[in-house]
Write a protein that holds these residues in place. Structure first.
Motif, PDB file in Angstrom:
ATOM      1  N   CYS A   1      -0.879 -10.224   8.176  1.00 37.83           N
ATOM      2  CA  CYS A   1      -2.071 -10.468   7.359  1.00 37.83           C
ATOM      3  C   CYS A   1      -1.844  -9.985   5.927  1.00 37.83           C
ATOM      4  O   CYS A   1      -1.574  -8.793   5.711  1.00 37.83           O
ATOM      5  N   ASP A   2      -1.962 -10.900   4.983  1.00 41.65           N
ATOM      6  CA  ASP A   2      -1.924 -10.526   3.568  1.00 41.65           C
ATOM      7  C   ASP A   2      -3.351 -10.198   3.122  1.00 41.65           C
ATOM      8  O   ASP A   2      -4.250 -11.030   3.221  1.00 41.65           O
ATOM      9  N   VAL A   3      -3.544  -8.974   2.636  1.00 41.62           N
ATOM     10  CA  VAL A   3      -4.889  -8.477   2.325  1.00 41.62           C
ATOM     11  C   VAL A   3      -4.957  -8.053   0.857  1.00 41.62           C
ATOM     12  O   VAL A   3      -4.041  -7.403   0.337  1.00 41.62           O
ATOM     13  N   GLU A   4      -6.045  -8.414   0.213  1.00 43.25           N
ATOM     14  CA  GLU A   4      -6.365  -7.941  -1.133  1.00 43.25           C
ATOM     15  C   GLU A   4      -7.735  -7.281  -1.099  1.00 43.25           C
ATOM     16  O   GLU A   4      -8.657  -7.793  -0.467  1.00 43.25           O
ATOM     17  N   VAL A   5      -7.849  -6.144  -1.787  1.00 44.57           N
ATOM     18  CA  VAL A   5      -9.117  -5.420  -1.859  1.00 44.57           C
ATOM     19  C   VAL A   5      -9.431  -5.181  -3.335  1.00 44.57           C
ATOM     20  O   VAL A   5      -8.620  -4.586  -4.067  1.00 44.57           O
ATOM     21  N   ASP A   6     -10.591  -5.654  -3.780  1.00 43.96           N
ATOM     22  CA  ASP A   6     -11.060  -5.398  -5.137  1.00 43.96           C
ATOM     23  C   ASP A   6     -11.911  -4.136  -5.119  1.00 43.96           C
ATOM     24  O   ASP A   6     -12.880  -4.037  -4.349  1.00 43.96           O
ATOM     25  N   LEU A   7     -11.553  -3.177  -5.979  1.00 43.24           N
ATOM     26  CA  LEU A   7     -12.238  -1.891  -6.036  1.00 43.24           C
ATOM     27  C   LEU A   7     -13.042  -1.765  -7.326  1.00 43.24           C
ATOM     28  O   LEU A   7     -12.737  -2.406  -8.333  1.00 43.24           O
ATOM     29  N   ASN A   8     -14.037  -0.890  -7.298  1.00 44.70           N
ATOM     30  CA  ASN A   8     -14.992  -0.826  -8.388  1.00 44.70           C
ATOM     31  C   ASN A   8     -14.517  -0.044  -9.602  1.00 44.70           C
ATOM     32  O   ASN A   8     -15.075  -0.185 -10.680  1.00 44.70           O
ATOM     33  N   GLY A   9     -13.492   0.801  -9.462  1.00 43.77           N
ATOM     34  CA  GLY A   9     -13.050   1.616 -10.590  1.00 43.77           C
ATOM     35  C   GLY A   9     -11.551   1.823 -10.593  1.00 43.77           C
ATOM     36  O   GLY A   9     -10.914   1.856  -9.538  1.00 43.77           O
ATOM     37  N   PRO A  10     -10.964   1.993 -11.774  1.00 46.03           N
ATOM     38  CA  PRO A  10      -9.510   2.175 -11.883  1.00 46.03           C
ATOM     39  C   PRO A  10      -8.990   3.383 -11.113  1.00 46.03           C
ATOM     40  O   PRO A  10      -7.905   3.336 -10.537  1.00 46.03           O
ATOM     41  N   TYR A  11      -9.745   4.487 -11.070  1.00 48.06           N
ATOM     42  CA  TYR A  11      -9.259   5.662 -10.349  1.00 48.06           C
ATOM     43  C   TYR A  11      -9.198   5.393  -8.844  1.00 48.06           C
ATOM     44  O   TYR A  11      -8.410   6.006  -8.128  1.00 48.06           O
ATOM     45  N   MET A  12     -10.032   4.494  -8.355  1.00 47.70           N
ATOM     46  CA  MET A  12      -9.974   4.109  -6.943  1.00 47.70           C
ATOM     47  C   MET A  12      -8.654   3.396  -6.649  1.00 47.70           C
ATOM     48  O   MET A  12      -8.058   3.588  -5.587  1.00 47.70           O
ATOM     49  N   VAL A  13      -8.210   2.582  -7.590  1.00 50.09           N
ATOM     50  CA  VAL A  13      -6.907   1.925  -7.443  1.00 50.09           C
ATOM     51  C   VAL A  13      -5.800   2.967  -7.440  1.00 50.09           C
ATOM     52  O   VAL A  13      -4.852   2.891  -6.640  1.00 50.09           O
ATOM     53  N   ASP A  14      -5.916   3.968  -8.316  1.00 48.34           N
ATOM     54  CA  ASP A  14      -4.908   5.025  -8.368  1.00 48.34           C
ATOM     55  C   ASP A  14      -4.776   5.724  -7.014  1.00 48.34           C
ATOM     56  O   ASP A  14      -3.662   5.989  -6.541  1.00 48.34           O
ATOM     57  N   LEU A  15      -5.902   6.024  -6.384  1.00 48.48           N
ATOM     58  CA  LEU A  15      -5.877   6.674  -5.079  1.00 48.48           C
ATOM     59  C   LEU A  15      -5.319   5.743  -4.007  1.00 48.48           C
ATOM     60  O   LEU A  15      -4.516   6.147  -3.165  1.00 48.48           O
ATOM     61  N   ALA A  16      -5.734   4.489  -4.039  1.00 44.15           N
ATOM     62  CA  ALA A  16      -5.315   3.538  -3.007  1.00 44.15           C
ATOM     63  C   ALA A  16      -3.807   3.354  -2.995  1.00 44.15           C
ATOM     64  O   ALA A  16      -3.190   3.223  -1.929  1.00 44.15           O
ATOM     65  N   THR A  17      -3.195   3.377  -4.184  1.00 45.55           N
ATOM     66  CA  THR A  17      -1.755   3.128  -4.246  1.00 45.55           C
ATOM     67  C   THR A  17      -0.932   4.334  -3.786  1.00 45.55           C
ATOM     68  O   THR A  17       0.294   4.244  -3.702  1.00 45.55           O
ATOM     69  N   LEU A  18      -1.586   5.433  -3.452  1.00 45.48           N
ATOM     70  CA  LEU A  18      -0.883   6.548  -2.830  1.00 45.48           C
ATOM     71  C   LEU A  18      -0.573   6.270  -1.359  1.00 45.48           C
ATOM     72  O   LEU A  18       0.252   6.957  -0.753  1.00 45.48           O
ATOM     73  N   VAL A  19      -1.230   5.276  -0.793  1.00 45.64           N
ATOM     74  CA  VAL A  19      -1.017   4.914   0.612  1.00 45.64           C
ATOM     75  C   VAL A  19       0.245   4.059   0.699  1.00 45.64           C
ATOM     76  O   VAL A  19       0.367   3.051  -0.013  1.00 45.64           O
ATOM     77  N   PRO A  20       1.211   4.417   1.536  1.00 44.71           N
ATOM     78  CA  PRO A  20       2.427   3.610   1.649  1.00 44.71           C
ATOM     79  C   PRO A  20       2.117   2.161   1.990  1.00 44.71           C
ATOM     80  O   PRO A  20       1.286   1.869   2.855  1.00 44.71           O
ATOM     81  N   GLY A  21       2.759   1.250   1.251  1.00 42.71           N
ATOM     82  CA  GLY A  21       2.579  -0.172   1.496  1.00 42.71           C
ATOM     83  C   GLY A  21       1.498  -0.822   0.677  1.00 42.71           C
ATOM     84  O   GLY A  21       1.388  -2.051   0.644  1.00 42.71           O
ATOM     85  N   VAL A  22       0.678  -0.006  -0.020  1.00 40.22           N
ATOM     86  CA  VAL A  22      -0.398  -0.535  -0.859  1.00 40.22           C
ATOM     87  C   VAL A  22       0.064  -0.545  -2.307  1.00 40.22           C
ATOM     88  O   VAL A  22       0.554   0.470  -2.823  1.00 40.22           O
ATOM     89  N   SER A  23      -0.086  -1.681  -2.975  1.00 37.25           N
ATOM     90  CA  SER A  23       0.388  -1.814  -4.354  1.00 37.25           C
ATOM     91  C   SER A  23      -0.697  -2.417  -5.232  1.00 37.25           C
ATOM     92  O   SER A  23      -1.656  -3.027  -4.745  1.00 37.25           O
ATOM     93  N   ARG A  24      -0.527  -2.240  -6.528  1.00 36.98           N
ATOM     94  CA  ARG A  24      -1.444  -2.863  -7.480  1.00 36.98           C
ATOM     95  C   ARG A  24      -1.201  -4.361  -7.517  1.00 36.98           C
ATOM     96  O   ARG A  24      -0.073  -4.833  -7.390  1.00 36.98           O
ATOM     97  N   ALA A  25      -2.276  -5.093  -7.724  1.00 34.46           N
ATOM     98  CA  ALA A  25      -2.173  -6.539  -7.894  1.00 34.46           C
ATOM     99  C   ALA A  25      -2.770  -6.908  -9.245  1.00 34.46           C
ATOM    100  O   ALA A  25      -3.325  -6.059  -9.951  1.00 34.46           O
TER     101      ALA A  25
END
Length: 276
Positions: free
Chosen positions: A220-244
């Motif tokens: 499954c290819d998944v994209e998640v839109d988040l409400n703030g840039p710092y949320m993206v910063d935290l999310a990309t700490l999870v292995p396998g999660v990257s910025r789009a």
């Protein structure tokens, strides 16, 4: 023995249109949780009308997962309460479950006009699996489907019912209110809503064989839109999660839908952390 899981959210309950009726620290919350519990009891009764010997679990699936009034819940059901827990809103689900009923659900973020529409929390703007937007309805239906379990009934406003109908056309739905916007609706009287829910629950469980589980093939290819840039910063700490592309979007590929579902739950929790 037939096993049924009833997952109960709050925003889609008859009569509820405002956050003050759904948040524990707000003045109308006690009324909201009483309405929520009464709708859960109507559905339990309907399930047992159809299958008197069924094993019924009720998952409290709103906010802190501690809203349903345990002492007021039909004693024939077992309550799944509290968080964090495996499978979130579907706590208590397993491969032996025969049917899932989603009660008091709401439409996805951006799915308006719809009463109190959102996806998990205000931090999530959209979740796309293979390019298709899925809110809590779609995510939970697909998670149940991954285990081979159909979602046979949904209640909420007309937008929520249409959302499940687009994914699982054979499922039963009960619209207990007509959305006029995020905080307004034409609502069915709660007593009438409960009568309709009891009948629909009996019909849905009795005819569950006609409803196919919602299957989402992996990977499954998944994209998640988040409400703030710092949320993206935290999310990309999870292995396998990257910025789009876009600055607020993260992406990952999951081996199957179960892995995708659990990672979306994790990202939703991480997004609630505020910068120090």
């Amino acid at each position: 023995m037939t096993k049924v899981l009833i997952s109960v959210d709050m925003e889609g309950v008859s009569g509820i249109v405002h956050p003050a009726e759904t948040l524990p620290d707000r003045h109308d919350y006690e009324r909201g949780r009483a309405l929520m519990t009464a709708e859960a009891n109507a559905v339990i009764a309907g399930v047992l009308d159809a299958e008197p010997s069924a094993a019924v679990r009720v998952a409290d699936a709103h906010g802190p997962f501690r809203n349903l009034l345990p002492e007021e819940l039909d004693r024939r059901a077992r309550l799944v309460r509290g968080r964090p827990r495996p499978l979130g809103m579907l706590g208590g689900l397993d491969e032996d479950t025969d049917a899932v009923l989603l009660i008091g659900y709401h439409a996805r973020a951006g799915g308006g006009p719809a009463v109190l529409a959102h996806t998990m929390n205000d931090a999530i703007l959209d979740v796309r699996v293979a390019g298709r937007s899925l809110g809590e309805i779609g995510l939970n239906a697909a998670m149940a489907g991954h285990l081979g379990v159909p979602v046979v009934l949904l209640s909420g406003d007309d937008a929520a019912c249409a959302e499940l109908g687009a994914l699982v056309p054979s499922a039963f739905t009960v619209a207990v209110k007509e959305a006029l916007g995020q905080g307004a609706a034409v609502t069915t009287h709660p007593a009438e809503a409960r009568e309709r829910l009891r009948r629909a629950a009996a019909d849905a469980v009795g005819q569950r064989a006609r409803v196919e589980p919602l299957a989402v093939a992996g990977p499954c290819d998944v994209e998640v839109d988040l409400n703030g840039p710092y949320m993206v910063d935290l999310a990309t700490l999870v292995p396998g999660v990257s910025r789009a592309a876009g600055g607020r979007t993260v992406a990952f590929t999951a081996a199957d839908f179960s892995e995708a579902y659990r990672l979306v739950l994790l990202l939703a929790q991480l997004a609630t952390i505020r910068p120090g």
